[in-house]
Motif scaffolding. Sequence first.
Motif, PDB file in Angstrom:
ATOM      1  N   GLU A  48       0.184  -1.338  -0.249  1.00 33.14           N
ATOM      2  CA  GLU A  48      -0.219   0.002  -0.162  1.00 33.14           C
ATOM      3  C   GLU A  48       0.732   1.026   0.642  1.00 33.14           C
ATOM      4  OE1 GLU A  48      -3.514  -0.215  -0.087  1.00 33.14           O
ATOM      5  OE2 GLU A  48      -3.216  -1.815  -0.783  1.00 33.14           O
ATOM      6  N   VAL A  49       1.935   1.444   0.890  1.00 33.92           N
ATOM      7  CA  VAL A  49       2.616   2.208   0.481  1.00 33.92           C
ATOM      8  C   VAL A  49       3.319   2.731  -0.283  1.00 33.92           C
ATOM      9  CG1 VAL A  49       5.120   3.480   1.546  1.00 33.92           C
ATOM     10  CG2 VAL A  49       3.267   2.428   3.215  1.00 33.92           C
TER      11      VAL A  49
ATOM     12  N   LEU B  39      13.206   7.318  -2.668  1.00 33.57           N
ATOM     13  CA  LEU B  39      13.035   6.085  -1.725  1.00 33.57           C
ATOM     14  C   LEU B  39      13.855   6.490   0.301  1.00 33.57           C
ATOM     15  CD1 LEU B  39      15.441   3.193  -2.645  1.00 33.57           C
ATOM     16  CD2 LEU B  39      13.291   3.733  -3.034  1.00 33.57           C
ATOM     17  N   PRO B  40      13.938   7.914   0.064  1.00 34.80           N
ATOM     18  CA  PRO B  40      14.629   8.466   1.052  1.00 34.80           C
ATOM     19  C   PRO B  40      13.165   9.069   2.155  1.00 34.80           C
ATOM     20  CG  PRO B  40      16.120   9.112   0.035  1.00 34.80           C
ATOM     21  CD  PRO B  40      14.694   8.480  -0.652  1.00 34.80           C
ATOM     22  N   LYS B  44      10.806   6.421   5.251  1.00 32.17           N
ATOM     23  CA  LYS B  44       9.879   7.181   6.512  1.00 32.17           C
ATOM     24  C   LYS B  44       8.665   6.253   6.892  1.00 32.17           C
ATOM     25  CE  LYS B  44      11.795  11.716   6.359  1.00 32.17           C
ATOM     26  NZ  LYS B  44      11.934  12.545   5.721  1.00 32.17           N
ATOM     27  N   GLU B  45       7.805   6.140   5.429  1.00 32.74           N
ATOM     28  CA  GLU B  45       6.697   4.914   5.691  1.00 32.74           C
ATOM     29  C   GLU B  45       6.887   3.694   5.862  1.00 32.74           C
ATOM     30  OE1 GLU B  45       3.492   6.314   3.109  1.00 32.74           O
ATOM     31  OE2 GLU B  45       4.739   8.247   2.399  1.00 32.74           O
ATOM     32  N   VAL B  49       5.226   1.158   9.015  1.00 30.56           N
ATOM     33  CA  VAL B  49       4.512   0.502   8.989  1.00 30.56           C
ATOM     34  C   VAL B  49       5.151  -0.675   9.938  1.00 30.56           C
ATOM     35  CG1 VAL B  49       3.803  -1.464   7.336  1.00 30.56           C
ATOM     36  CG2 VAL B  49       3.405   0.586   7.171  1.00 30.56           C
ATOM     37  N   ILE B  50       6.106  -0.458   9.678  1.00 30.66           N
ATOM     38  CA  ILE B  50       6.618  -1.474  10.544  1.00 30.66           C
ATOM     39  C   ILE B  50       6.844  -1.523  12.786  1.00 30.66           C
ATOM     40  CG2 ILE B  50       9.112  -2.427  12.125  1.00 30.66           C
ATOM     41  CD1 ILE B  50      10.085  -2.003   8.161  1.00 30.66           C
TER      42      ILE B  50
END
Lengths: 88, 88
Positions: A48-49, B39-40, B44-45, B49-50
């Motif tokens: 989703e991200v 990518l940077p 962050k996103e 999530v993690i």
Amino acid sequence: MSLLDYFRITKTSSASLAKERLQILVAHERSSRHQPSYLPQLQKELLEVIKKYVNVDQESISFNFEQDETQETLELNIVLPDHPAKNL
Amino acid sequence: MSLLDYFRITKTSSASLAKERLQILVAHERSSRHQPSYLPQLQKELLEVIKKYVNVDQESISFNFEQDETQETLELNIVLPDHPAKNL
């Protein structure tokens, strides 16, 4: 050898492909095999991200999930369309 | 050799560590170097999530980002605390 070394070694062969690709790998070293795995659910959220940033065709995604006593690995391979970037 | 093979080869040496670890790798093969990298921001996103799944101490995260004409790679290494799993 770090993971980045792995990509340096292997990218020569895949660089001949015209398509852009995005590859995501998650490896979880576990101290106990009795924990439930959260990687399959995590995989959905990661996708989703990623879809916020690039146009991803569901058919262009391949998954691989492996699990043993000490480690789980989740691999996502995405072939990006010719105009992958979204306007952010 | 697939990415999963890489983890099979290297996990013996790291299995001696008592700590649980989570390793995330994103590789983007690009057809053009003129695209801005996302990518940077993606990093962050992914971390957000993690953190839904495991307790992550900000000091336990290390990053590596590399970029050349044809490929970008982002590597996140997270040492998990002794009781990493959140109640989902």
